[in-house]
Motif scaffolding. Sequence first.
Motif, PDB file in Angstrom:
ATOM      1  N   PHE A  36      -1.397  -2.795   6.897  1.00  0.00           N
ATOM      2  CA  PHE A  36      -0.471  -3.616   5.748  1.00  0.00           C
ATOM      3  C   PHE A  36      -1.539  -4.035   4.634  1.00  0.00           C
ATOM      4  O   PHE A  36      -1.114  -3.946   3.358  1.00  0.00           O
ATOM      5  CB  PHE A  36       0.347  -5.006   6.292  1.00  0.00           C
ATOM      6  CG  PHE A  36       1.024  -5.672   5.518  1.00  0.00           C
ATOM      7  CD1 PHE A  36       2.046  -5.075   4.695  1.00  0.00           C
ATOM      8  CD2 PHE A  36       0.708  -6.612   4.918  1.00  0.00           C
ATOM      9  CE1 PHE A  36       3.005  -5.828   3.754  1.00  0.00           C
ATOM     10  CE2 PHE A  36       1.178  -7.377   4.009  1.00  0.00           C
ATOM     11  CZ  PHE A  36       2.461  -7.182   3.546  1.00  0.00           C
ATOM     12  N   ALA A  37      -2.422  -5.011   4.752  1.00  0.00           N
ATOM     13  CA  ALA A  37      -3.120  -5.533   3.733  1.00  0.00           C
ATOM     14  C   ALA A  37      -4.093  -4.561   2.635  1.00  0.00           C
ATOM     15  O   ALA A  37      -3.889  -4.415   1.859  1.00  0.00           O
ATOM     16  CB  ALA A  37      -4.107  -6.420   4.110  1.00  0.00           C
ATOM     17  N   ALA A  38      -4.325  -3.365   3.437  1.00  0.00           N
ATOM     18  CA  ALA A  38      -4.944  -2.365   2.760  1.00  0.00           C
ATOM     19  C   ALA A  38      -4.150  -1.328   1.978  1.00  0.00           C
ATOM     20  O   ALA A  38      -4.615  -0.435   1.376  1.00  0.00           O
ATOM     21  CB  ALA A  38      -5.680  -1.377   3.751  1.00  0.00           C
ATOM     22  N   GLY A  39      -2.868  -1.471   2.235  1.00  0.00           N
ATOM     23  CA  GLY A  39      -1.764  -0.743   1.613  1.00  0.00           C
ATOM     24  C   GLY A  39      -1.548   0.641   2.242  1.00  0.00           C
ATOM     25  O   GLY A  39      -1.126   1.592   1.697  1.00  0.00           O
ATOM     26  N   ARG A  40      -1.836   0.758   3.493  1.00  0.00           N
ATOM     27  CA  ARG A  40      -1.569   1.915   4.390  1.00  0.00           C
ATOM     28  C   ARG A  40      -0.980   1.574   5.357  1.00  0.00           C
ATOM     29  O   ARG A  40      -1.102   1.949   6.636  1.00  0.00           O
ATOM     30  CB  ARG A  40      -3.112   2.312   4.607  1.00  0.00           C
ATOM     31  CG  ARG A  40      -4.010   2.863   3.806  1.00  0.00           C
ATOM     32  CD  ARG A  40      -5.288   3.519   3.976  1.00  0.00           C
ATOM     33  NE  ARG A  40      -6.345   2.287   4.468  1.00  0.00           N
ATOM     34  CZ  ARG A  40      -6.723   1.972   5.689  1.00  0.00           C
ATOM     35  NH1 ARG A  40      -6.088   2.632   6.788  1.00  0.00           N
ATOM     36  NH2 ARG A  40      -7.508   0.972   5.895  1.00  0.00           N
ATOM     37  N   PRO A  41       0.430   1.249   5.532  1.00  0.00           N
ATOM     38  CA  PRO A  41       1.154   1.132   6.423  1.00  0.00           C
ATOM     39  C   PRO A  41       1.587   2.370   7.230  1.00  0.00           C
ATOM     40  O   PRO A  41       1.858   3.370   6.263  1.00  0.00           O
ATOM     41  CB  PRO A  41       2.571   0.406   5.758  1.00  0.00           C
ATOM     42  CG  PRO A  41       2.562   0.726   4.271  1.00  0.00           C
ATOM     43  CD  PRO A  41       1.103   0.744   4.021  1.00  0.00           C
ATOM     44  N   ARG A  42       1.703   2.265   8.300  1.00  0.00           N
ATOM     45  CA  ARG A  42       2.114   3.332   9.177  1.00  0.00           C
ATOM     46  C   ARG A  42       3.724   3.516   9.203  1.00  0.00           C
ATOM     47  O   ARG A  42       4.153   4.535   9.378  1.00  0.00           O
ATOM     48  CB  ARG A  42       1.624   3.441  10.417  1.00  0.00           C
ATOM     49  CG  ARG A  42       2.082   4.441  11.619  1.00  0.00           C
ATOM     50  CD  ARG A  42       1.180   4.137  12.973  1.00  0.00           C
ATOM     51  NE  ARG A  42      -0.033   4.094  12.641  1.00  0.00           N
ATOM     52  CZ  ARG A  42      -0.828   3.827  13.583  1.00  0.00           C
ATOM     53  NH1 ARG A  42      -0.500   3.218  15.026  1.00  0.00           N
ATOM     54  NH2 ARG A  42      -2.299   4.012  13.636  1.00  0.00           N
ATOM     55  N   THR A 205      -3.145 -12.028  -0.585  1.00  0.00           N
ATOM     56  CA  THR A 205      -3.714 -10.817  -0.288  1.00  0.00           C
ATOM     57  C   THR A 205      -3.090 -10.050   0.923  1.00  0.00           C
ATOM     58  O   THR A 205      -3.417  -8.912   1.245  1.00  0.00           O
ATOM     59  CB  THR A 205      -5.300 -11.164   0.433  1.00  0.00           C
ATOM     60  OG1 THR A 205      -5.185 -12.077   1.424  1.00  0.00           O
ATOM     61  CG2 THR A 205      -6.065 -11.957  -0.886  1.00  0.00           C
ATOM     62  N   GLY A 206      -2.184 -10.824   1.717  1.00  0.00           N
ATOM     63  CA  GLY A 206      -1.449 -10.007   2.699  1.00  0.00           C
ATOM     64  C   GLY A 206      -2.079 -10.053   4.155  1.00  0.00           C
ATOM     65  O   GLY A 206      -1.866  -9.782   4.982  1.00  0.00           O
ATOM     66  N   VAL A 207      -3.371 -10.951   3.944  1.00  0.00           N
ATOM     67  CA  VAL A 207      -4.489 -10.751   5.069  1.00  0.00           C
ATOM     68  C   VAL A 207      -3.716 -12.142   6.233  1.00  0.00           C
ATOM     69  O   VAL A 207      -3.431 -13.200   5.623  1.00  0.00           O
ATOM     70  CB  VAL A 207      -5.661 -10.958   4.764  1.00  0.00           C
ATOM     71  CG1 VAL A 207      -6.711 -11.299   5.794  1.00  0.00           C
ATOM     72  CG2 VAL A 207      -6.110  -9.690   3.955  1.00  0.00           C
ATOM     73  N   VAL A 208      -3.798 -11.860   7.333  1.00  0.00           N
ATOM     74  CA  VAL A 208      -3.618 -12.923   8.282  1.00  0.00           C
ATOM     75  C   VAL A 208      -4.998 -13.432   8.814  1.00  0.00           C
ATOM     76  O   VAL A 208      -5.765 -12.818   9.209  1.00  0.00           O
ATOM     77  CB  VAL A 208      -2.794 -12.306   9.399  1.00  0.00           C
ATOM     78  CG1 VAL A 208      -2.761 -13.149  10.693  1.00  0.00           C
ATOM     79  CG2 VAL A 208      -1.342 -11.954   8.881  1.00  0.00           C
TER      80      VAL A 208
END
Length: 211
Positions: A36-42, A205-208
């Motif tokens: 998610f944070a990398a902009g590559r959601p599955r 950032t979207g990071v947990v």
Amino acid sequence: MTQSRTAPSDRDVTMPGERRGPAEALADLMTGNRRFAAGRPRYGHHVGEAAAQSSGQEPYAVVLGCIDSRVPLEAVFDQNFGDICVVRSGAHVLDRSVVGSVEFAVAELHASLVMVLGHERCGAVAATVDALRTGSRPDGFMGYLVDQIAPAVTEAGLNDPQVNQKALRRHVSRTVEQLSLAERLATATAAGRAQIVGAVYDLDTGVVELL
């Protein structure tokens, strides 16, 4: 914030449908957050996926988070239909229905991980700080939220310049501690069937970050 405690790759640690233990569940959840944070959601949450999972559910984790509209938990962890149970309340404050819901996910649905997820710039934490500084407690049930968050603010130090950030993390840790005392959850964790962890989501950032 670091990602050193996340899974080493973007591949799932377990195969779909395989029962995950607590360690595998945490690794899969954090790997999804990395996507998610990398902009590559599955997962795009297509209606076809909903139909495919409609006959039953085997969630591997339950995430207890805040009601904040900027933190959609299935998206934050890039999880498909049927993967995680979600419980939300203001600043993840506990009451009987919240604890009962978490217990149900672990005891009846066999989720092996419970994550308490706070987030930066939490409005409920900020409101509690303001209430304690001004001595003005909100009326009604909003006052209950303030009462439940207040101990974390006090422990963080009301006059600390970073009280909001510190209180947020302390409140997450306190919620983890309180859940650990619930009978069904205590039994599951003692037997190694479940784990309870705390984390904080970065809105920018979207990071947990695991605590």
